[in-house]
Design an enzyme around this catalytic site. Structure first.
Site, PDB file in Angstrom:
ATOM      1  N   GLU A   1      -5.267  -8.635   0.549  1.00  0.00           N
ATOM      2  CA  GLU A   1      -5.734  -8.402   1.797  1.00  0.00           C
ATOM      3  C   GLU A   1      -7.126  -8.058   1.854  1.00  0.00           C
ATOM      4  OE1 GLU A   1      -4.124  -5.276   4.345  1.00  0.00           O
ATOM      5  OE2 GLU A   1      -1.997  -5.928   3.686  1.00  0.00           O
TER       6      GLU A   1
ATOM      7  N   GLU B   1       0.848  -1.173   0.164  1.00  0.00           N
ATOM      8  CA  GLU B   1       0.011   0.201   0.009  1.00  0.00           C
ATOM      9  C   GLU B   1       0.859   1.370  -0.049  1.00  0.00           C
ATOM     10  OE1 GLU B   1      -2.894  -0.269   3.023  1.00  0.00           O
ATOM     11  OE2 GLU B   1      -3.871  -1.839   2.359  1.00  0.00           O
TER      12      GLU B   1
END
Ligand code: BG6
Length: 462
Positions: A363, A166
């Site tokens: 995720e 991220e």
């Protein structure tokens, strides 16, 4: 109906070094930004629980791995902490850190769990924080050195590598929204940080290729689709495109396509923001795209054009306002909307606009407060809500795969309860419960048993 997934589909879980290991002063590990931030502002962390107390994987990794296997986890992504492996800005390697990760990888392999390693999960060593972190271009070389050490040490045992987790979160939360250190609001610094992260990622890909590593290298991006309030309203549509540009495409396009979107450049120019590009950089980015993509998906973004004037220092919010609507399905513990169809939209976007490169859900998960309340008489958390959450997303993933999406796996965040940055242990995500008040005792939740059958039979019935 049976939702059967393709053969060899990877069922697994994700966590990260700083959120699971603990032992932050052990094995000669250098402090990172979280150790430092907690040392000066412990009140910013839920119940004052800091990074040294995170689930104790450092000592109990064998037990965790055994329990993950029992919960059906067949692949596991974690991150190598830069501060555990490299001791200082001079790049000195820490043999104790190296040994620790060798032991973890070996234990995973012995348990038949595929290790997937990430090189950066929000955990900058403090020796770089004090030099400006990713604002400082020197970090590109330092990160590439760290990556190179890891490739050479672990490359024969690990197939799946990830440069960053991220990446947008670092400028977004550290340099705009102030939830990560250094918690400032400064658009130009955010741009510098974002650019140096992308360049670091591309340089690590280049290094991976230069060394002729046998595995695959990817990046994990949190794709948060933006849906506008009124698709008939041109201004709303534009707001959602701009949000997509800033939060999704700023890393997705250069990482996968090798080029920045021209609209992003126009946006930065219009705000007089400069990107610190040096000669040759854009060639490095163009030539070193990833082999595969990890997609973290938790919630959508609901946006509309601004109706109230924007005030204060420049932020992405200048270009949009959030909106809510009646009947929005929410995870009230975390304050995030649950919107399963976005998984399908993400898959189609990758198929249609990003060459359908191989990707997986790296995720997805549900953080719940006070999970003790759902314990049965035997002490097992009856987390049916988590099972429903997973199923809901998998149905849309299944549909996308049937329509040609090139998705090779699903990883839950997280296989076991772990530390959520400044939220510490407020919300629990695991298939396995970790009791931090009782020596990090690990127990199976109902979802862990369910996940075992899911992964064992490669699908589920509904
Ligand atoms: C992802 C991160 O954004 O979401 C994880 O990669 C994080 O590090 C997870 O823990 C869940 O979010 P949170 O803030 O509830 O921990």
């Amino acid at each position: 109906m049976r939702y059967q997934f393709p053969e060899n589909f990877m069922w697994g879980g994700a966590s990260s070094g700083p959120q699971s290991e603990g032992g932050s002063c052990e094995g000669r590990k250098a402090p990172n930004e979280w150790d430092y931030w907690f040392s000066i502002n412990p009140e910013r962390f839920y119940n004052n629980v800091g990074p040294s107390r995170t689930s104790d994987f450092y000592h109990k990794y064998k037990e965790y791995i055994k329990m993950m296997k029992e919960a059906g986890v067949k692949s596991y992504r974690t991150s190598i902490q830069w501060s555990r492996v490299i001791l200082n800005r001079e790049g000195e390697v820490n043999p104790e850190g190296i040994q620790f990760y060798h032991k973890v990888i070996d234990a995973l392999r012995e348990a038949g769990i595929e290790p997937m390693l990430c090189l950066h999960h929000f955990d900058l060593p403090y020796y770089w924080v004090e030099k400006g972190g990713f604002e400082n271009r020197d970090i590109v070389e330092a990160y590439t050195h760290f990556a190179s050490v890891c490739f050479q040490e672990f490359g024969k045992k690990v197939t799946y590598w990830t440069t960053f987790n991220e990446p947008i979160i670092i400028p977004e939360t550290g340099y705009f929204y102030q939830r990560h250190y250094p918690a400032v609001c400064d658009a130009q610094r955010a741009v510098n940080v974002g650019y140096h992260i992308q360049l670091s990622s591309s340089c690590a890909v280049r290094e991976f290729k230069r060394l002729g590593m046998p595995g695959k290298i990817g990046i994990v991006i949190n794709l948060t689709p933006s849906y506008c309030e009124n698709p008939q309203d041109e201004k709303d549509v534009q707001a959602s495109k701009t949000v997509d540009l800033i939060f999704n495409r700023s890393f997705l396009d250069p990482s996968v396509l090798g080029v920045y979107p021209k609209e992003l450049k126009e946006l930065l120019d219009s705000e007089n923001l400069t990107v610190p590009v040096k000669e040759g950089d854009l060639d490095i980015i163009r030539q070193n795209t990833v082999d595969y993509l990890g997609v973290n998906y938790y919630h959508p973004r609901r946006v509309k054009a601004r109706v109230t004037p924007f005030e204060g220092p420049l932020m992405p919010d200048k270009y949009f306002e959030p909106y809510t609507f009646a009947g929005q399905k929410m995870n009230t513990s975390r304050g995030w909307e649950i919107y399963e169809p976005a998984v399908y939209d993400i898959a189609m976007n990758i198929k249609e606009n990003y060459g359908n490169l191989p990707w997986y859900i790296s995720e997805n998960g549900m953080g719940i407060m006070d999970e003790e309340q759902f314990m049965d008489a035997e002490g097992m958390v009856q987390d049916d809500y988590r099972i429903e959450f997973i199923k809901g997303h998998l149905k849309y993933l299944h549909k996308a795969i049937e329509e040609g999406a090139n998705c090779f796996g699903y990883h839950l965040w997280a296989p076991f309860d772990c530390w959520s940055w400044s939220n510490a242990y407020k919300n629990r995500y695991g298939l396995l419960r970790v009791d931090i008040t009782d020596g990090c005792k690990i127990t199976m939740k109902k979802s862990g048993k369910w996940f075992y059958t899911l992964s064992d039979t490669n699908g589920f019935d509904e």
